[in-house]
Design an enzyme around this catalytic site. Structure first.
Site, PDB file in Angstrom:
ATOM      1  N   ASN A   7       0.867  -1.171   0.000  1.00 13.29           N
ATOM      2  CA  ASN A   7       0.000   0.000   0.000  1.00 13.29           C
ATOM      3  C   ASN A   7       0.910   1.229   0.000  1.00 13.29           C
ATOM      4  OD1 ASN A   7      -1.790   2.061   0.500  1.00 13.29           O
ATOM      5  ND2 ASN A   7      -2.719   1.119   2.314  1.00 13.29           N
ATOM      6  N   ARG A  91      -2.652  -2.102  -3.387  1.00 15.96           N
ATOM      7  CA  ARG A  91      -3.828  -1.265  -3.223  1.00 15.96           C
ATOM      8  C   ARG A  91      -3.677  -0.099  -4.196  1.00 15.96           C
ATOM      9  NH1 ARG A  91      -5.002   3.358   1.173  1.00 15.96           N
ATOM     10  NH2 ARG A  91      -7.157   3.717   0.577  1.00 15.96           N
ATOM     11  N   HIS A 180     -12.782   3.261   0.060  1.00 12.04           N
ATOM     12  CA  HIS A 180     -12.842   2.230   1.117  1.00 12.04           C
ATOM     13  C   HIS A 180     -13.565   0.964   0.643  1.00 12.04           C
ATOM     14  CE1 HIS A 180     -12.677   5.634   4.361  1.00 12.04           C
ATOM     15  NE2 HIS A 180     -11.467   5.152   4.155  1.00 12.04           N
ATOM     16  N   GLY A 210     -12.559   5.871  10.471  1.00 12.79           N
ATOM     17  CA  GLY A 210     -11.156   5.973  10.883  1.00 12.79           C
ATOM     18  C   GLY A 210     -10.739   7.422  10.772  1.00 12.79           C
ATOM     19  N   ASN A 211      -9.512   7.664  10.310  1.00 14.90           N
ATOM     20  CA  ASN A 211      -9.144   9.046   9.984  1.00 14.90           C
ATOM     21  C   ASN A 211     -10.022   9.553   8.864  1.00 14.90           C
ATOM     22  OD1 ASN A 211      -7.061   9.989  11.636  1.00 14.90           O
ATOM     23  ND2 ASN A 211      -5.661   8.536  10.685  1.00 14.90           N
ATOM     24  N   ARG A 241     -11.097  16.251   7.320  1.00 13.10           N
ATOM     25  CA  ARG A 241     -11.860  16.608   6.109  1.00 13.10           C
ATOM     26  C   ARG A 241     -13.264  17.064   6.489  1.00 13.10           C
ATOM     27  NH1 ARG A 241     -10.660  11.050   3.108  1.00 13.10           N
ATOM     28  NH2 ARG A 241      -8.747  10.795   4.296  1.00 13.10           N
ATOM     29  N   PHE A 284      -9.789  10.796  17.709  1.00  9.19           N
ATOM     30  CA  PHE A 284     -10.984  10.698  18.558  1.00  9.19           C
ATOM     31  C   PHE A 284     -10.642  10.455  20.026  1.00  9.19           C
ATOM     32  CE2 PHE A 284     -14.946  10.551  15.929  1.00  9.19           C
ATOM     33  CZ  PHE A 284     -14.349  11.010  14.762  1.00  9.19           C
ATOM     34  N   GLU A 384      -8.153  -5.109   4.970  1.00  9.61           N
ATOM     35  CA  GLU A 384      -8.048  -4.847   3.536  1.00  9.61           C
ATOM     36  C   GLU A 384      -6.914  -5.663   2.913  1.00  9.61           C
ATOM     37  OE1 GLU A 384      -8.291  -0.885   5.113  1.00  9.61           O
ATOM     38  OE2 GLU A 384      -9.160  -0.189   3.244  1.00  9.61           O
TER      39      GLU A 384
HETATM   40  P1  ADP Z   1      -6.957   5.368   8.691  1.00 11.25           P
HETATM   41  O1  ADP Z   1      -8.176   5.997   8.100  1.00 11.25           O
HETATM   42  O2  ADP Z   1      -5.762   6.252   8.682  1.00 11.25           O
HETATM   43  O3  ADP Z   1      -6.688   3.946   8.230  1.00 11.25           O
HETATM   44  P2  ADP Z   1      -7.640   4.150  11.209  1.00 11.25           P
HETATM   45  O4  ADP Z   1      -8.722   3.282  10.718  1.00 11.25           O
HETATM   46  O5  ADP Z   1      -6.381   3.522  11.693  1.00 11.25           O
HETATM   47  O6  ADP Z   1      -7.305   5.304  10.209  1.00 11.25           O
HETATM   48  O7  ADP Z   1      -8.257   5.038  12.384  1.00 11.25           O
HETATM   49  C1  ADP Z   1      -7.461   5.971  13.078  1.00 11.25           C
HETATM   50  C2  ADP Z   1      -8.313   6.690  14.084  1.00 11.25           C
HETATM   51  O8  ADP Z   1      -8.945   5.737  14.952  1.00 11.25           O
HETATM   52  C3  ADP Z   1      -7.488   7.560  15.016  1.00 11.25           C
HETATM   53  O9  ADP Z   1      -7.323   8.844  14.505  1.00 11.25           O
HETATM   54  C4  ADP Z   1      -8.337   7.591  16.246  1.00 11.25           C
HETATM   55  O10 ADP Z   1      -9.187   8.723  16.170  1.00 11.25           O
HETATM   56  C5  ADP Z   1      -9.197   6.358  16.202  1.00 11.25           C
HETATM   57  N1  ADP Z   1      -8.909   5.429  17.312  1.00 11.25           N
HETATM   58  C6  ADP Z   1      -7.955   4.488  17.376  1.00 11.25           C
HETATM   59  N2  ADP Z   1      -8.012   3.852  18.569  1.00 11.25           N
HETATM   60  C7  ADP Z   1      -9.017   4.411  19.262  1.00 11.25           C
HETATM   61  C8  ADP Z   1      -9.579   4.221  20.564  1.00 11.25           C
HETATM   62  N3  ADP Z   1      -9.093   3.293  21.401  1.00 11.25           N
HETATM   63  N4  ADP Z   1     -10.616   4.989  20.919  1.00 11.25           N
HETATM   64  C9  ADP Z   1     -11.095   5.919  20.083  1.00 11.25           C
HETATM   65  N5  ADP Z   1     -10.614   6.149  18.869  1.00 11.25           N
HETATM   66  C10 ADP Z   1      -9.599   5.430  18.457  1.00 11.25           C
END
Ligand code: ADP
Length: 399
Positions: A7, A91, A180, A210-211, A241, A284, A384
């Site tokens: 990726n 990817r 996604h 996620g982000n 975003r 978060f 993924e």
């Molecule tokens: P990406 O879109 O970059 O793949 P991820 O799916 O890894 O992102 O998600 C990242 C986000 O998940 C972090 O910015 C955070 O906000 C959130 N996150 C990760 N662990 C936790 C947790 N234990 N509690 C709340 N939010 C979490």
């Protein structure tokens, strides 16, 4: 067959090596700061030590070479030589309307991925670089492209068209593509397995949070709508975003601040979302902590996110005339129980009942709805890389 999953970002390269005889993970890792200085974190899964050091990575070609060296060397390796790696799965972010499924990469496919560069100017060039780097280092090992957009190619016109002059679509390919897709495909298939029903008979709503975040309506296993659009900025408010906003806003900001549209678009991508509203963080975990300490803007950002997710779930239940299962996945979806509970509170009218005890679990496949809940709600960690490796294996074996 052992498959390397890649990726590639503009300055990063994530990888996993999987043994597809039993779908086990042999090693994973991440190259960062490619083209700047370089860092490689390599994590073998066979008990050998982790390699986590700076090393010069002027281009993706050196990054791939470094990854292969680590995968095969006696100290950190998991295979005895490069010839054990049967194929590489990449990817690729944007396949436009050209790709509705994964493909073995050849010159025509490379040209088609290049033609999609204007649709994903930050992502597709990095993906192309990664493919070329593998070719340079690995020669004729078969390579497969798995597209983020492909799963959503089943959307009907009423879902993917924008109500703009038709020439925008015809001449400029402006339409909803959605992203996604690999994640939505994986978790919806797992949800059907967990529910013990054929996916063809299920109406599912998958929330990848996620982000970047997107929601997908999956009717009978096919994506019929999704919240990201022409680009991944659309839909929900995200880490940085803005999600859906009134399209007049950028011009209004330009007129009133003297900023140009590129600057404003950049702010809408990188300084907006929950970061923009809270002024605290895009993460978060930081927002939950700040909200707990009385930060009202952090609390508002979290509320806005949950509200937007709940509204989109409602819209997709309407679009499919019902919903049997709702899935939460990705960083926030898998880990943030309070966020899931907050979203659940909006969904009582659908027959959703969240079980607080089940919802307290983190990062594992589980039902979080009560036994009586009309709609099943699940947490399913996304994977993924496994989808990419499965597609790669199937295509290479049947080529
Ligand atoms: P990406 O879109 O970059 O793949 P991820 O799916 O890894 O992102 O998600 C990242 C986000 O998940 C972090 O910015 C955070 O906000 C959130 N996150 C990760 N662990 C936790 C947790 N234990 N509690 C709340 N939010 C979490």
């Amino acid at each position: 067959m052992k498959i390397l999953v890649i990726n590639c970002g503009s300055s990063s390269l994530k990888y996993q090596l999987l043994d597809m005889d039993d779908e086990s993970l042999l090693a994973k890792g991440l190259c960062e700061r490619i083209g700047i200085d370089g860092h490689l974190k390599h994590q073998p899964q066979n008990g050998k030590p982790v390699f986590d050091e700076d090393l010069p990575l002027p281009t993706h070609t050196e990054a791939i070479a470094a990854v292969l060296e680590k995968l095969t060397c006696p100290e950190y390796g998991v295979v005895s030589g490069m010839d054990e790696i049967g194929a590489v799965g990449h990817r690729v972010v944007h396949g436009g309307e050209k790709f509705a499924s994964s493909v073995v990469i050849n010159d025509d496919v490379m040209a088609a991925i290049a033609e999609c560069v204007p649709l994903a100017p930050l992502h597709n060039p990095a993906n192309i670089t990664g493919i070329e780097a593998c070719k340079a280092v690995m020669g004729d090992v078969p390579q497969v492209a798995v597209f983020d957009t492909a799963f959503h190619q089943t959307m009907p016109g009423k879902a993917y068209m924008y109500a703009v002059p038709y020439e925008y679509y015809k001449d400029l390919q402006i339409r909803r593509y959605g992203f996604h897709g690999t994640s939505h495909r994986y978790v919806s298939a797992r949800a059907a397995e967990m529910m013990g029903k054929p996916i063809e008979e299920l109406k599912l709503i998958s929330c990848h949070m996620g982000n970047g975040s997107s929601i997908c309506a999956i009717d009978g296993g096919r994506s019929v709508d999704t919240s990201m659009g022409f680009t991944p900025i659309a839909g929900l408010p995200m880490g940085t975003r803005c999600g859906d906003i009134d399209v007049s806003i950028p011009d209004y900001v330009c007129q009133n601040t003297g900023k140009d549209v590129t600057t404003v678009t950049n702010e809408l991508n990188k300084k907006s979302g929950v970061l923009g509203v809270s002024g605290v963080s895009s993460d978060f975990r930081d927002l939950t902590k700040a909200a707990g300490e009385g930060n009202e803007r952090a609390a508002l950002a979290l509320e806005m996110f949950q509200y937007a997710v709940a509204k989109t779930i409602g819209a997709y239940a309407a679009a499919m005339n019902g919903v049997d299962g709702i899935i939460f996945t990705a960083g926030v979806g898998e880990n943030d129980a309070a966020c899931r509970a907050g979203i659940g509170q909006y969904l009582g009218y659908l027959g959703v009942e969240i079980c607080p005890n089940c919802n307290a679990k983190r990062g594992q496949e589980t039902f979080i709805s009560t036994a009586d809940s009309k709609v099943k709600v699940m947490v399913i960690p996304t994977n993924e890389e496994l989808v990419i490796a499965r597609d790669t294996k199937e295509l290479v074996e049947n080529a």
